[in-house]
Design a protein around this motif. Sequence first.
Motif, PDB file in Angstrom:
ATOM      1  N   MET A  90       0.825  -1.207   0.000  1.00 43.82           N
ATOM      2  CA  MET A  90       0.000   0.000   0.000  1.00 43.82           C
ATOM      3  C   MET A  90       0.863   1.263   0.000  1.00 43.82           C
ATOM      4  N   ASP A  91       1.973   1.233   0.716  1.00 41.70           N
ATOM      5  CA  ASP A  91       2.817   2.439   0.798  1.00 41.70           C
ATOM      6  C   ASP A  91       3.395   2.790  -0.575  1.00 41.70           C
ATOM      7  N   ASP A  92       3.847   1.782  -1.303  1.00 39.83           N
ATOM      8  CA  ASP A  92       4.349   2.010  -2.664  1.00 39.83           C
ATOM      9  C   ASP A  92       3.222   2.452  -3.597  1.00 39.83           C
ATOM     10  N   MET A  93       2.062   1.855  -3.412  1.00 42.07           N
ATOM     11  CA  MET A  93       0.929   2.184  -4.288  1.00 42.07           C
ATOM     12  C   MET A  93       0.487   3.631  -4.100  1.00 42.07           C
ATOM     13  N   TRP A  94       0.450   4.086  -2.850  1.00 41.60           N
ATOM     14  CA  TRP A  94       0.118   5.492  -2.590  1.00 41.60           C
ATOM     15  C   TRP A  94       1.123   6.415  -3.274  1.00 41.60           C
ATOM     16  N   GLU A  95       2.400   6.064  -3.083  1.00 46.52           N
ATOM     17  CA  GLU A  95       3.460   6.895  -3.643  1.00 46.52           C
ATOM     18  C   GLU A  95       3.345   6.958  -5.172  1.00 46.52           C
ATOM     19  N   GLY A  96       3.119   5.796  -5.773  1.00 45.36           N
ATOM     20  CA  GLY A  96       2.972   5.738  -7.231  1.00 45.36           C
ATOM     21  C   GLY A  96       1.762   6.527  -7.706  1.00 45.36           C
ATOM     22  N   ALA A  97       0.648   6.419  -6.968  1.00 41.61           N
ATOM     23  CA  ALA A  97      -0.564   7.145  -7.356  1.00 41.61           C
ATOM     24  C   ALA A  97      -0.347   8.652  -7.220  1.00 41.61           C
ATOM     25  N   ARG A  98       0.364   9.061  -6.175  1.00 33.97           N
ATOM     26  CA  ARG A  98       0.639  10.498  -5.994  1.00 33.97           C
ATOM     27  C   ARG A  98       1.527  11.041  -7.114  1.00 33.97           C
ATOM     28  N   GLU A  99       2.518  10.254  -7.501  1.00 35.07           N
ATOM     29  CA  GLU A  99       3.384  10.684  -8.608  1.00 35.07           C
ATOM     30  C   GLU A  99       2.582  10.807  -9.905  1.00 35.07           C
ATOM     31  N   THR A 100       1.739   9.806 -10.153  1.00 33.07           N
ATOM     32  CA  THR A 100       0.904   9.827 -11.357  1.00 33.07           C
ATOM     33  C   THR A 100      -0.018  11.045 -11.328  1.00 33.07           C
ATOM     34  N   ALA A 101      -0.579  11.312 -10.156  1.00 34.14           N
ATOM     35  CA  ALA A 101      -1.478  12.459 -10.000  1.00 34.14           C
ATOM     36  C   ALA A 101      -0.745  13.758 -10.309  1.00 34.14           C
ATOM     37  N   GLY A 102       0.460  13.895  -9.785  1.00 33.80           N
ATOM     38  CA  GLY A 102       1.225  15.123 -10.015  1.00 33.80           C
ATOM     39  C   GLY A 102       1.413  15.376 -11.499  1.00 33.80           C
ATOM     40  N   ARG A 103       1.736  14.299 -12.224  1.00 34.23           N
ATOM     41  CA  ARG A 103       1.922  14.442 -13.676  1.00 34.23           C
ATOM     42  C   ARG A 103       0.608  14.796 -14.366  1.00 34.23           C
ATOM     43  N   LEU A 104      -0.465  14.183 -13.884  1.00 34.81           N
ATOM     44  CA  LEU A 104      -1.759  14.417 -14.532  1.00 34.81           C
ATOM     45  C   LEU A 104      -2.207  15.867 -14.351  1.00 34.81           C
ATOM     46  N   TRP A 105      -2.068  16.376 -13.132  1.00 30.46           N
ATOM     47  CA  TRP A 105      -2.500  17.763 -12.898  1.00 30.46           C
ATOM     48  C   TRP A 105      -1.618  18.731 -13.677  1.00 30.46           C
ATOM     49  N   THR A 106      -0.332  18.414 -13.798  1.00 27.54           N
ATOM     50  CA  THR A 106       0.559  19.265 -14.597  1.00 27.54           C
ATOM     51  C   THR A 106       0.175  19.215 -16.080  1.00 27.54           C
ATOM     52  N   ALA A 107      -0.113  18.003 -16.569  1.00 25.18           N
ATOM     53  CA  ALA A 107      -0.423  17.827 -17.996  1.00 25.18           C
ATOM     54  C   ALA A 107      -1.729  18.504 -18.386  1.00 25.18           C
ATOM     55  N   THR A 108      -2.648  18.604 -17.420  1.00 21.28           N
ATOM     56  CA  THR A 108      -3.991  19.100 -17.750  1.00 21.28           C
ATOM     57  C   THR A 108      -4.252  20.511 -17.240  1.00 21.28           C
ATOM     58  N   GLY A 109      -3.430  20.978 -16.340  1.00 24.40           N
ATOM     59  CA  GLY A 109      -3.701  22.280 -15.728  1.00 24.40           C
ATOM     60  C   GLY A 109      -4.911  22.258 -14.807  1.00 24.40           C
ATOM     61  N   LEU A 110      -5.350  21.064 -14.429  1.00 22.35           N
ATOM     62  CA  LEU A 110      -6.534  20.932 -13.568  1.00 22.35           C
ATOM     63  C   LEU A 110      -6.119  20.483 -12.177  1.00 22.35           C
ATOM     64  N   SER A 111      -7.085  20.456 -11.267  1.00 22.53           N
ATOM     65  CA  SER A 111      -6.837  19.983  -9.906  1.00 22.53           C
ATOM     66  C   SER A 111      -8.029  19.134  -9.479  1.00 22.53           C
ATOM     67  N   PRO A 112      -7.922  18.444  -8.352  1.00 23.93           N
ATOM     68  CA  PRO A 112      -9.044  17.585  -7.927  1.00 23.93           C
ATOM     69  C   PRO A 112     -10.381  18.325  -7.874  1.00 23.93           C
ATOM     70  N   ALA A 113     -10.356  19.607  -7.532  1.00 24.75           N
ATOM     71  CA  ALA A 113     -11.610  20.362  -7.409  1.00 24.75           C
ATOM     72  C   ALA A 113     -12.329  20.503  -8.751  1.00 24.75           C
ATOM     73  N   ASP A 114     -11.610  20.322  -9.862  1.00 20.92           N
ATOM     74  CA  ASP A 114     -12.217  20.462 -11.187  1.00 20.92           C
ATOM     75  C   ASP A 114     -12.937  19.202 -11.655  1.00 20.92           C
ATOM     76  N   ILE A 115     -12.736  18.092 -10.948  1.00 26.13           N
ATOM     77  CA  ILE A 115     -13.247  16.800 -11.420  1.00 26.13           C
ATOM     78  C   ILE A 115     -14.705  16.603 -10.978  1.00 26.13           C
ATOM     79  N   ASP A 116     -15.570  16.318 -11.950  1.00 22.75           N
ATOM     80  CA  ASP A 116     -16.996  16.149 -11.656  1.00 22.75           C
ATOM     81  C   ASP A 116     -17.363  14.706 -11.355  1.00 22.75           C
ATOM     82  N   THR A 117     -16.613  13.780 -11.906  1.00 23.74           N
ATOM     83  CA  THR A 117     -16.847  12.367 -11.593  1.00 23.74           C
ATOM     84  C   THR A 117     -15.528  11.619 -11.771  1.00 23.74           C
ATOM     85  N   ALA A 118     -15.300  10.646 -10.879  1.00 24.98           N
ATOM     86  CA  ALA A 118     -14.028   9.920 -10.896  1.00 24.98           C
ATOM     87  C   ALA A 118     -14.305   8.441 -11.131  1.00 24.98           C
ATOM     88  N   GLN A 119     -13.694   7.897 -12.166  1.00 27.48           N
ATOM     89  CA  GLN A 119     -13.797   6.467 -12.460  1.00 27.48           C
ATOM     90  C   GLN A 119     -12.476   5.859 -11.988  1.00 27.48           C
TER      91      GLN A 119
END
Lengths: 395, 140
Positions: A265-294
């Motif tokens: 779980m500790d590695d998975m959290w870290e990996g998900a956070r890294e992926t998230a950082g890239r995603l928000w950078t790539a899109t210019g968006l943040s969690p508050a902009d998301i209307d639905t999460a799959q």
Amino acid sequence: MWANSGKVAVAGVGYSPLERRSAQSLAALTVQACDAALADAGLGRHDLDGVATSPAMPRYGGKKGVDEGIDIVTPWYLSDLFGISGHVAWTGSTNGMVTQSLIDGALAIAAGLCRHVIVYRALHVPDGRYVNFDTAHAVGGDQYLAPYGFNMPPAWAAIALRRYFELYGYERADFARYIADNRANAQLNPNAFWRGKPITADDYLNSRMIADPMSILDCDIPVDGCCALILTSTERARDLRQRPALLTGFAAGTRHGAGGTPMNMDDMWEGARETAGRLWTATGLSPADIDTAQLYDGFSPLVLTWLEGMGFCEQGEGLAFLREGHGSLTGRLPINTGGGALGEGRLHGMTQLAEAVMQVTDRAGERQVSGAHHALATISNGLAKSTAFIFSRDG
Amino acid sequence: MMAPATERPLPLPDPLSQPFWDAAREHRLCVQACRQCDHLAYPPEIACRGCSGGDLYFREVSGRATLHSWTVLRDPPSPGFRDRLPVILAVVELEERKGLLLSTNLIDTAPETLRIDLPVEVRFEDVSDDCTFIHFAGGA
Ligand SMILES: [Zn+2]
């Protein structure tokens, strides 16, 4: 921001029937799903010039099927079946998750290599049990796992979920509402395997234990079937049959787990956070902009990995968020609005992608999140081979 | 077609793992260590994750660990576990390094006593003349 943000779109979605043991071959199911996706977009087979998938059978132990058209459907075989192998510009085959094929396909469109790419995932349930390590010897990475019974992915997930429960003081009852609500979402999804079979929170608490605390209802059900998506440029998509779902950006997970256990779980959290950082950078968006999460839910604890890793909740607070109903269809952040893989069946992330597309094109019917503008899809467990995408409404 | 196995799967050592399993036969728990940066690894790897060097050797460790997480199985994960139920699948963290995890079975340990950070200690089970499994036990 990704230079091609919003310039590539999904123009069509198609499903075959999803059944436990289909009387049809995997080849036939794949053709059905791909033809359905093409028809959805208003295209024909000869419009395709790119074909991509991950054709592996994800079986642990026992015999891994490799028969073309029965166990797997490679992009070369499908091109041949469709009579387009002579003119496709590109076929892509990843050995990770199929959702990486979506990145490949989007880049092929953005680069001008292809006009219309189909990305599909075909999965066949092997004879006998999916997980049954019945060989006398364990080789490679299995030699450190199978002698101790660590040959079943639900047990790996159980190790992660148990640690989460222990660290943050939860128990299975805290998951019950989310699991039952998720199954309710599947009742509104015509493709879902579990449509017509709602469950209650009590059903969840009394369900058969696979690897405590993982019950059968914490695992997606393996199915025979296929889901396909059509990618094209946003410009071309606007002339096609459906409203396009714009690919605003994506990110790939790259973290290699530390070893010793398949799902830490500790590695998975870290990996998900890294992926998230890239995603928000790539899109210019943040969690508050998301209307639905799959959020990928081949195993239920992965919803927590992504909910927290993507920054919707602090680490350890995801299950409280779900317990309060914030992830339900009418909640603050509707999650897995079509029932996810737990409700739809095992399609290795295609469920999350297809549902994100349906939501931002107002095609989700009774489960539509009103006015959904940005939909997030995350796939796998946060570690390498994971992916995350944001699809957005056109205009 | 081969008949399905009835015993737990035996590890088939390869050049990388041979010294590890050889040590286990002598009832010694070894992990891989890097001569350049002293990084410890389990399972053994081709190159060091600490410095990407390749000068690696096996070092005996204490066998003391703490419980990272676990699951109790009441159905056999493979045919060889049929007579060994319930079986506790555990991930333990070796005391030599934070994050140095090992998948194993807990033996001689009551499921109701399990908790994160429970001290555990290695136990060796000779399953054949040339193979020893590495288990752990709590309440040491
Ligand atoms: Zn090193």
